[in-house]
Enzyme design. Structure first.
Site, PDB file in Angstrom:
ATOM      1  N   LYS A 103       1.049  -1.130  -0.295  1.00 57.91           N
ATOM      2  CA  LYS A 103       0.070   0.371  -0.205  1.00 57.91           C
ATOM      3  C   LYS A 103       1.026   1.386   0.280  1.00 57.91           C
ATOM      4  CE  LYS A 103      -3.596  -2.473   2.165  1.00 57.91           C
ATOM      5  NZ  LYS A 103      -4.606  -2.832   3.097  1.00 57.91           N
ATOM      6  N   ASP A 118     -10.611   3.453   4.008  1.00 60.93           N
ATOM      7  CA  ASP A 118     -11.515   1.206   3.995  1.00 60.93           C
ATOM      8  C   ASP A 118     -12.736   1.307   4.375  1.00 60.93           C
ATOM      9  OD1 ASP A 118      -9.909  -0.088   3.984  1.00 60.93           O
ATOM     10  OD2 ASP A 118      -9.507  -0.459   6.057  1.00 60.93           O
ATOM     11  N   GLN A 169      -4.425  -1.082   8.943  1.00 54.42           N
ATOM     12  CA  GLN A 169      -4.483  -3.184   8.822  1.00 54.42           C
ATOM     13  C   GLN A 169      -5.490  -3.743   9.867  1.00 54.42           C
ATOM     14  OE1 GLN A 169      -3.658  -3.995   5.733  1.00 54.42           O
ATOM     15  NE2 GLN A 169      -4.295  -5.219   6.512  1.00 54.42           N
TER      16      GLN A 169
END
Ligand code: NAD
Length: 303
Positions: free
Chosen positions: A55, A122, A99
């Site tokens: 990422k 997200d 994460q």
């Protein structure tokens, strides 16, 4: 029926990243703002470390600023919440990604809820979930968003199609169903308790499999000509590839769909690897650019 068309998510994701890079250049020249993405990793999970590394790398390759925050496994919830608060208030940070999974001592939902919904790239914050289901301007979870982009690119108008989503997780299944509903599909959400799953699958023009069970969806579950999107990423033993130095068999990745069987019947199918997987990070970068534009009153990038 001839073999299905392969939907090349890897190539599509590369094009999407190019579009993101073009938008980043435009934003910089029009406003002097550089979009920024903060990625937070707690612990040493090897897969999570790989994801976070990819990422960050792709963020920089698109011309954006990447802020990495790594903590050890024993980090407490208060420390993480303090960082989220700081990132929420930092104008250089347009997107925040924590994460998952987080270690047991940290309440995952509490941390996700602490992220400013407008920086929640997200799309897991309940505000964005609500916006998605009610038709508002949400940030949409990256994996299902990538699936819907591939479907619309391949099929065009999805209106009136029968779609089945296998899996009801908050990360993939539920937002996928919301996106298909928003495209006027007739949506069935199937899960571990669903009765006659093969029969329900056979009625679907679109099958999205997000289960986490290797090659569960068989070729004879697929309606001839249907479009199959395989979200699953499962590592299985591949003794045909030989042994590792420690004597264990080598492994390979497969999806939730029996690719060889389904490709005989489907009209189109995503492979694993190279299908949905690469779209996820590309959509994360896209969400960061969208979030940056909204936060700075800039025109919607339209990507
Ligand atoms: P999850 O474990 O949270 O959810 C799995 C869902 O499958 C559950 O809702 C469950 O009800 C359903 N299910 C389980 N057994 C079933 C059965 N026998 N029949 C029907 N439904 C059944 O998983 P998830 O996070 O949604 O991920 C699903 C898969 O997608 C995994 O393989 C994961 O690795 C993969 N994934 C890929 C990406 C990507 O970037 N491509 C991103 C996220 C997840």
């Amino acid at each position: 029926m001839a073999d299905a068309t392969v939907i090349d998510g890897k190539a599509f994701a590369a094009k999407l990243r190019e579009k993101v890079a073009v938008e980043v250049t435009r934003i910089k020249s029009e406003s002097g703002v550089t979009p920024g993405l903060a990625v937070v990793l707690v612990g040493e999970d090897p897969a999570s470390k790989v994801y976070v590394g990819s990422k960050a790398k792709q963020t920089v390759e698109c011309g954006m600023e990447s802020f990495e925050h790594r903590f050890d496994e024993s980090t407490d919830e208060a420390t993480l919440l303090a960082l989220i608060d700081k990132l929420n208030n930092d104008p250089a940070v347009n997107g925040i990604l924590v994460q998952l999974p987080l270690p047991d001592q940290i309440d995952e939902q509490k941390v996700l809820s602490a992220i400013d919904p407008d920086k929640d790239v997200d799309g897991f914050h309940t505000t964005n979930v609500g916006r998605l289901w009610t038709g508002g301007d949400s940030l949409v979870p990256c994996t299902p968003f990538g699936c819907s982009v591939l479907l619309k690119d391949f099929l065009g108008n999805l209106s009136g199609k029968n779609a089945i989503v296998i899996g009801r997780s908050n990360i993939v299944g539920k937002p996928m169903a919301a996106l298909l509903l928003a495209e006027s599909c007739t949506v069935t959400i199937a899960h571990s308790r669903t009765d006659d799953l093969p029969g329900k699958c056979r009625e679907a023009d679109i099958v999205v499999a997000a289960v986490g069970r290797p090659e569960m969806v068989k070729g004879d579950w697929i309606k001839p000509g249907a479009t199959v999107i395989d979200v699953g990423i499962n590592r299985i033993d591949a003794p045909e590839k030989g042994l590792n130095d420690d004597g264990s068999p080598k492994t390979r990745l497969v999806g939730d769909v029996d690719y060889a069987g389904a490709a005989q019947v489907a009209g189109a199918i995503t492979p694993v690897p190279g299908g949905v997987g690469p779209m996820t990070i590309a959509c994360l970068l896209r969400n960061t650019v969208v979030a940056c534009c909204r936060q700075n009153g800039l025109a919607d990038p339209g990507i």
